[in-house]
Design a protein around this motif. Structure first.
Motif, PDB file in Angstrom:
ATOM      1  N   LEU A 115      89.163 -68.299  18.846  1.00 28.46           N
ATOM      2  CA  LEU A 115      88.720 -69.489  18.113  1.00 28.46           C
ATOM      3  C   LEU A 115      87.949 -70.445  19.019  1.00 28.46           C
ATOM      4  CD1 LEU A 115      91.790 -70.207  15.836  1.00 28.46           C
ATOM      5  CD2 LEU A 115      89.492 -69.649  15.085  1.00 28.46           C
ATOM      6  N   GLU A 129      84.602 -69.020  19.482  1.00 27.59           N
ATOM      7  CA  GLU A 129      83.825 -69.211  18.259  1.00 27.59           C
ATOM      8  C   GLU A 129      83.296 -70.641  18.201  1.00 27.59           C
ATOM      9  OE1 GLU A 129      84.401 -69.113  13.407  1.00 27.59           O
ATOM     10  OE2 GLU A 129      86.029 -68.396  14.674  1.00 27.59           O
ATOM     11  N   ALA A 136      86.749 -78.164  11.434  1.00 27.64           N
ATOM     12  CA  ALA A 136      86.697 -76.891  10.717  1.00 27.64           C
ATOM     13  C   ALA A 136      87.434 -75.796  11.486  1.00 27.64           C
ATOM     14  CB  ALA A 136      85.241 -76.481  10.476  1.00 27.64           C
ATOM     15  N   ILE A 137      87.248 -75.751  12.784  1.00 26.67           N
ATOM     16  CA  ILE A 137      87.945 -74.758  13.602  1.00 26.67           C
ATOM     17  C   ILE A 137      89.448 -75.029  13.580  1.00 26.67           C
ATOM     18  CG2 ILE A 137      88.307 -73.973  15.990  1.00 26.67           C
ATOM     19  CD1 ILE A 137      85.827 -72.735  14.765  1.00 26.67           C
ATOM     20  N   SER A 138      89.814 -76.297  13.611  1.00 25.10           N
ATOM     21  CA  SER A 138      91.230 -76.651  13.546  1.00 25.10           C
ATOM     22  C   SER A 138      91.848 -76.194  12.226  1.00 25.10           C
ATOM     23  CB  SER A 138      91.396 -78.160  13.718  1.00 25.10           C
ATOM     24  OG  SER A 138      92.746 -78.518  13.589  1.00 25.10           O
ATOM     25  N   SER A 139      91.125 -76.386  11.139  1.00 24.77           N
ATOM     26  CA  SER A 139      91.617 -75.936   9.827  1.00 24.77           C
ATOM     27  C   SER A 139      91.740 -74.423   9.773  1.00 24.77           C
ATOM     28  CB  SER A 139      90.677 -76.417   8.722  1.00 24.77           C
ATOM     29  OG  SER A 139      90.749 -77.803   8.582  1.00 24.77           O
ATOM     30  N   LYS A 140      90.762 -73.747  10.330  1.00 28.03           N
ATOM     31  CA  LYS A 140      90.796 -72.281  10.365  1.00 28.03           C
ATOM     32  C   LYS A 140      92.006 -71.803  11.161  1.00 28.03           C
ATOM     33  CE  LYS A 140      87.920 -68.299  11.446  1.00 28.03           C
ATOM     34  NZ  LYS A 140      86.594 -67.842  11.855  1.00 28.03           N
ATOM     35  N   ALA A 141      92.273 -72.464  12.265  1.00 29.51           N
ATOM     36  CA  ALA A 141      93.428 -72.107  13.096  1.00 29.51           C
ATOM     37  C   ALA A 141      94.719 -72.319  12.315  1.00 29.51           C
ATOM     38  CB  ALA A 141      93.434 -72.936  14.379  1.00 29.51           C
ATOM     39  N   LYS A 142      94.809 -73.440  11.629  1.00 30.75           N
ATOM     40  CA  LYS A 142      96.015 -73.747  10.870  1.00 30.75           C
ATOM     41  C   LYS A 142      96.259 -72.689   9.794  1.00 30.75           C
ATOM     42  CE  LYS A 142      98.297 -77.409   8.305  1.00 30.75           C
ATOM     43  NZ  LYS A 142      98.196 -78.757   7.777  1.00 30.75           N
ATOM     44  N   GLN A 143      95.202 -72.268   9.122  1.00 31.05           N
ATOM     45  CA  GLN A 143      95.318 -71.234   8.093  1.00 31.05           C
ATOM     46  C   GLN A 143      95.796 -69.915   8.683  1.00 31.05           C
ATOM     47  OE1 GLN A 143      91.480 -71.100   6.212  1.00 31.05           O
ATOM     48  NE2 GLN A 143      91.829 -72.986   5.066  1.00 31.05           N
ATOM     49  N   ALA A 144      95.465 -69.674   9.935  1.00 32.86           N
ATOM     50  CA  ALA A 144      95.872 -68.439  10.610  1.00 32.86           C
ATOM     51  C   ALA A 144      97.227 -68.578  11.296  1.00 32.86           C
ATOM     52  CB  ALA A 144      94.810 -68.034  11.635  1.00 32.86           C
TER      53      ALA A 144
END
Length: 79
Positions: A11, A14, A33-41
């Protein structure tokens, strides 16, 4: 390196790739956005992780953006 560390590094890489050439108005939303993506994962970044990321892009930030970084870090800690 653990799988979690590996996924964090992916991440971060990325983020670094996506932030290249971006203007200052695009950097902070990209971080969110990257933080949200991380949280979803199921990945959470420590404050130290975020400081590392910020250190890599801080030269691209305006003075105003640099001033709000402490608030942003605090918000991200509570996500």
């Amino acid at each position: 390196m653990s799988e979690l560390d590996f996924r964090k590094q992916l991440l971060i890489n990325e983020f670094k790739s996506m932030s290249k050439g971006k203007n200052k108005d695009e950097i902070l939303p990209l971080m969110l956005a990257i933080s949200s993506k991380a949280k979803q994962a199921g990945i959470s970044f420590t404050k130290e992780d975020m400081l590392l990321i910020i250190d890599q892009v801080k030269d691209e930030l305006s003075e105003q953006e640099k001033k709000i970084l402490p608030e942003l870090l605090l918000l991200m800690e509570h996500r």
